[in-house]
Scaffold this active site. Sequence first.
Site, mmCIF file in Angstrom:
data_model
loop_
_atom_site.group_PDB
_atom_site.id
_atom_site.type_symbol
_atom_site.label_atom_id
_atom_site.label_comp_id
_atom_site.label_asym_id
_atom_site.label_seq_id
_atom_site.Cartn_x
_atom_site.Cartn_y
_atom_site.Cartn_z
ATOM 1 N N ARG A 126 2.408 -22.027 10.719
ATOM 2 C CA ARG A 126 1.860 -22.643 9.493
ATOM 3 C C ARG A 126 0.393 -22.305 9.272
ATOM 4 N NH1 ARG A 126 5.077 -26.508 11.592
ATOM 5 N NH2 ARG A 126 7.016 -26.829 10.440
ATOM 6 N N LYS B 199 -6.438 -13.638 -1.271
ATOM 7 C CA LYS B 199 -5.040 -13.407 -1.662
ATOM 8 C C LYS B 199 -4.377 -12.542 -0.598
ATOM 9 C CE LYS B 199 -4.952 -13.485 -6.722
ATOM 10 N NZ LYS B 199 -4.693 -12.646 -7.908
ATOM 11 N N GLU C 278 -12.830 0.449 -8.596
ATOM 12 C CA GLU C 278 -13.061 -1.005 -8.591
ATOM 13 C C GLU C 278 -14.564 -1.302 -8.616
ATOM 14 O OE1 GLU C 278 -10.453 -2.907 -9.001
ATOM 15 O OE2 GLU C 278 -8.886 -1.466 -8.449
ATOM 16 N N LYS D 215 -17.409 -10.050 -6.687
ATOM 17 C CA LYS D 215 -16.029 -10.546 -6.624
ATOM 18 C C LYS D 215 -16.027 -11.999 -6.143
ATOM 19 C CE LYS D 215 -11.291 -10.123 -5.615
ATOM 20 N NZ LYS D 215 -10.179 -9.560 -4.906
ATOM 21 N N GLU E 211 -6.901 -18.778 -9.787
ATOM 22 C CA GLU E 211 -6.583 -18.144 -11.063
ATOM 23 C C GLU E 211 -5.956 -19.117 -12.048
ATOM 24 O OE1 GLU E 211 -4.932 -14.315 -10.278
ATOM 25 O OE2 GLU E 211 -5.100 -13.675 -12.354
ATOM 26 N N ARG F 269 -10.914 -15.530 -12.981
ATOM 27 C CA ARG F 269 -10.438 -14.449 -12.127
ATOM 28 C C ARG F 269 -9.749 -13.344 -12.938
ATOM 29 N NH1 ARG F 269 -8.815 -15.756 -5.951
ATOM 30 N NH2 ARG F 269 -8.326 -13.662 -5.367
ATOM 31 N N ASN G 134 -9.193 -8.153 -14.012
ATOM 32 C CA ASN G 134 -8.144 -7.240 -14.499
ATOM 33 C C ASN G 134 -8.661 -6.249 -15.530
ATOM 34 O OD1 ASN G 134 -6.016 -8.215 -12.960
ATOM 35 N ND2 ASN G 134 -5.730 -9.936 -14.351
ATOM 36 N N HIS H 57 -6.951 -3.028 -16.000
ATOM 37 C CA HIS H 57 -5.689 -3.069 -15.261
ATOM 38 C C HIS H 57 -4.466 -3.198 -16.174
ATOM 39 C CE1 HIS H 57 -8.269 -3.180 -11.838
ATOM 40 N NE2 HIS H 57 -7.274 -3.303 -10.993
ATOM 41 N N HIS I 36 -2.003 -0.528 -15.007
ATOM 42 C CA HIS I 36 -0.675 -0.847 -14.472
ATOM 43 C C HIS I 36 0.417 -0.170 -15.291
ATOM 44 C CE1 HIS I 36 -2.170 -4.755 -12.349
ATOM 45 N NE2 HIS I 36 -2.284 -3.693 -11.582
ATOM 46 N N HIS J 126 -3.822 4.239 -7.378
ATOM 47 C CA HIS J 126 -4.153 3.056 -8.179
ATOM 48 C C HIS J 126 -5.482 3.228 -8.920
ATOM 49 C CE1 HIS J 126 -4.412 -1.137 -9.312
ATOM 50 N NE2 HIS J 126 -5.558 -1.257 -8.674
HETATM 51 N N1 LIG Z 1 -5.358 -9.177 -1.830
HETATM 52 C C1 LIG Z 1 -6.012 -8.738 -2.878
HETATM 53 O O1 LIG Z 1 -6.800 -9.448 -3.498
HETATM 54 C C2 LIG Z 1 -5.797 -7.324 -3.323
HETATM 55 C C3 LIG Z 1 -6.652 -6.757 -4.297
HETATM 56 C C4 LIG Z 1 -6.473 -5.428 -4.655
HETATM 57 C C5 LIG Z 1 -5.463 -4.683 -4.049
HETATM 58 N N2 LIG Z 1 -4.653 -5.271 -3.125
HETATM 59 C C6 LIG Z 1 -3.585 -4.498 -2.461
HETATM 60 O O2 LIG Z 1 -4.213 -3.481 -1.707
HETATM 61 C C7 LIG Z 1 -3.270 -2.423 -1.521
HETATM 62 C C8 LIG Z 1 -3.980 -1.111 -1.700
HETATM 63 O O3 LIG Z 1 -5.001 -1.022 -0.747
HETATM 64 P P1 LIG Z 1 -5.683 0.374 -0.351
HETATM 65 O O4 LIG Z 1 -6.034 1.110 -1.564
HETATM 66 O O5 LIG Z 1 -6.718 0.058 0.650
HETATM 67 O O6 LIG Z 1 -4.436 1.193 0.239
HETATM 68 P P2 LIG Z 1 -3.851 1.388 1.698
HETATM 69 O O7 LIG Z 1 -4.039 0.212 2.543
HETATM 70 O O8 LIG Z 1 -2.459 1.887 1.513
HETATM 71 O O9 LIG Z 1 -4.763 2.583 2.250
HETATM 72 C C9 LIG Z 1 -4.747 3.827 1.587
HETATM 73 C C10 LIG Z 1 -4.424 4.982 2.525
HETATM 74 O O10 LIG Z 1 -5.552 5.268 3.335
HETATM 75 C C11 LIG Z 1 -5.185 5.228 4.718
HETATM 76 N N3 LIG Z 1 -6.383 4.753 5.416
HETATM 77 C C12 LIG Z 1 -6.913 3.519 5.346
HETATM 78 N N4 LIG Z 1 -8.086 3.481 5.982
HETATM 79 C C13 LIG Z 1 -8.275 4.717 6.519
HETATM 80 C C14 LIG Z 1 -9.300 5.288 7.309
HETATM 81 N N5 LIG Z 1 -10.411 4.615 7.614
HETATM 82 N N6 LIG Z 1 -9.154 6.572 7.686
HETATM 83 C C15 LIG Z 1 -8.043 7.294 7.337
HETATM 84 N N7 LIG Z 1 -7.070 6.808 6.565
HETATM 85 C C16 LIG Z 1 -7.184 5.535 6.166
HETATM 86 C C17 LIG Z 1 -3.994 4.329 4.793
HETATM 87 O O11 LIG Z 1 -3.212 4.581 5.903
HETATM 88 C C18 LIG Z 1 -3.276 4.689 3.490
HETATM 89 O O12 LIG Z 1 -2.532 5.853 3.668
HETATM 90 C C19 LIG Z 1 -2.148 -2.662 -2.505
HETATM 91 O O13 LIG Z 1 -1.011 -3.100 -1.807
HETATM 92 C C20 LIG Z 1 -2.671 -3.773 -3.400
HETATM 93 O O14 LIG Z 1 -1.655 -4.619 -3.884
HETATM 94 C C21 LIG Z 1 -4.806 -6.557 -2.754
#
Ligand SMILES: NC(=O)c1ccc[n+]([C@@H]2O[C@H](COP(=O)([O-])OP(=O)(O)OC[C@H]3O[C@@H](n4cnc5c(N)ncnc54)[C@H](O)[C@@H]3O)[C@@H](O)[C@H]2O)c1
Length: 364
Positions: free
Chosen positions: A121, A143, A185, A225, A235, A242, A246, A249, A253, A266
């Site tokens: 939990r 999140k 971003e 942020k 939100e 919040r 977007n 976005h 999207h 993305h």
């Molecule tokens: N929680 C939130 O508020 C929030 C906000 C925005 C996005 N997200 C989520 O984040 C995700 C996208 O995150 P991302 O863009 O970081 O993608 P990701 O985590 O998939 O990383 C991108 C790529 O880079 C590689 N990588 C990461 N760090 C590395 C490093 N230091 N050296 C070599 N390779 C590395 C990973 O293995 C992957 O292939 C999505 O699932 C999205 O929904 C969440």
Amino acid sequence: MSSQKQVIVETANSSYPIHIGRDLGVQLKEQVESVRSKGALVAAVTDRNVYTAQSAWFASLGSEVPVFVVPAGETSKSVGKFAEVLDFLAEHKLDRGGVVLAVGGGVVGDLAGYAAASYLRGVRFIQIPTTLLSMVDSSVGGKTGINISAGKNLVGAFHQPIAVYSDIELLKTMPPREFASGMAEVIKHGMLQDSELFDLLEAAPINGPADHRMESVVEWNCKIKAAVVNADEKETAASGGRALLNLGHTFGHAIENVAGYGEYLHGEAIGIGLVAAGILSQRLGHISEDDVVRIRKVVATHRLPTSLNKPLSTEKLLAAMRLDKKVKAGVIRFVIMKRIGQAATIESADMDLISDIWRECGAS
Ligand SMILES: NC(=O)c1ccc[n+]([C@@H]2O[C@H](COP(=O)([O-])OP(=O)(O)OC[C@H]3O[C@@H](n4cnc5c(N)ncnc54)[C@H](O)[C@@H]3O)[C@@H](O)[C@H]2O)c1
């Protein structure tokens, strides 16, 4: 020259530090040791790419910290991998005093964060973001979550970490295209909340983690942020809040949906989305044509597309916008800029105008 920074994030029930610097290993290790000295376990979750690229970093963490490695990529944000992480924590007998380290990009942060939110939990977790996107965006705000077949991020929880360590050195192994994607971003934050940040990006683009402005830029973005999230943690604000995050976005999207996941990263889709949001803001009389030129230039100089690589159907893009999960009661909520550095939400827009904007961005 290394200058360490700290941002304190205040939420309704907690407050935690984001450490930003280039040599944070010692500090993290001290925090890990302090948990372990109380007899509790620290366990890490990461993905295959990060584990391989940062093998020395994991070695320095010590063999007392078990590491669970998931495949790289969005598919790891699944119910199956979530269950595997929970089993891993249980197998290692992580108890209520234990701490989960989420070492990776947004995928690992969301997956491991949600496992920490659910296991027993809720146990504590520390984010160690390794992508630019996760440093400036996903590690701030609490999140966490996974995807199900009905859609992305449909299952999750708000769960704040106890600390975030944003070590800029970890970004050095990131593929350059992923780094540029994260810059979308950063540009977005400048456009929606801080014209000074936008000016800095306009004066000289940031093209890699070696840039000496990185610590300040990550700090600045976390503050932006955090401020937006603090004002509207879950939100629920009727307007603004919040949802301002977007910006770009609604367009971005739709591009990801119609082009199919994998065609654009993305941040690349968001780059085009930011230009589209700029044009919309200009057509509604808020910003000037010159501002749109500036936005295009900042997006382009950060190696992001400003229009579609190949034409996508305007009809399909409009349909995808209507299906976006942020659409409530059929109303597409757009985020526009009143000026560069100040955003607002609008409840509707003339869809003929949106079609024109899509065509201006290369749609057929
Ligand atoms: N929680 C939130 O508020 C929030 C906000 C925005 C996005 N997200 C989520 O984040 C995700 C996208 O995150 P991302 O863009 O970081 O993608 P990701 O985590 O998939 O990383 C991108 C790529 O880079 C590689 N990588 C990461 N760090 C590395 C490093 N230091 N050296 C070599 N390779 C590395 C990973 O293995 C992957 O292939 C999505 O699932 C999205 O929904 C969440």
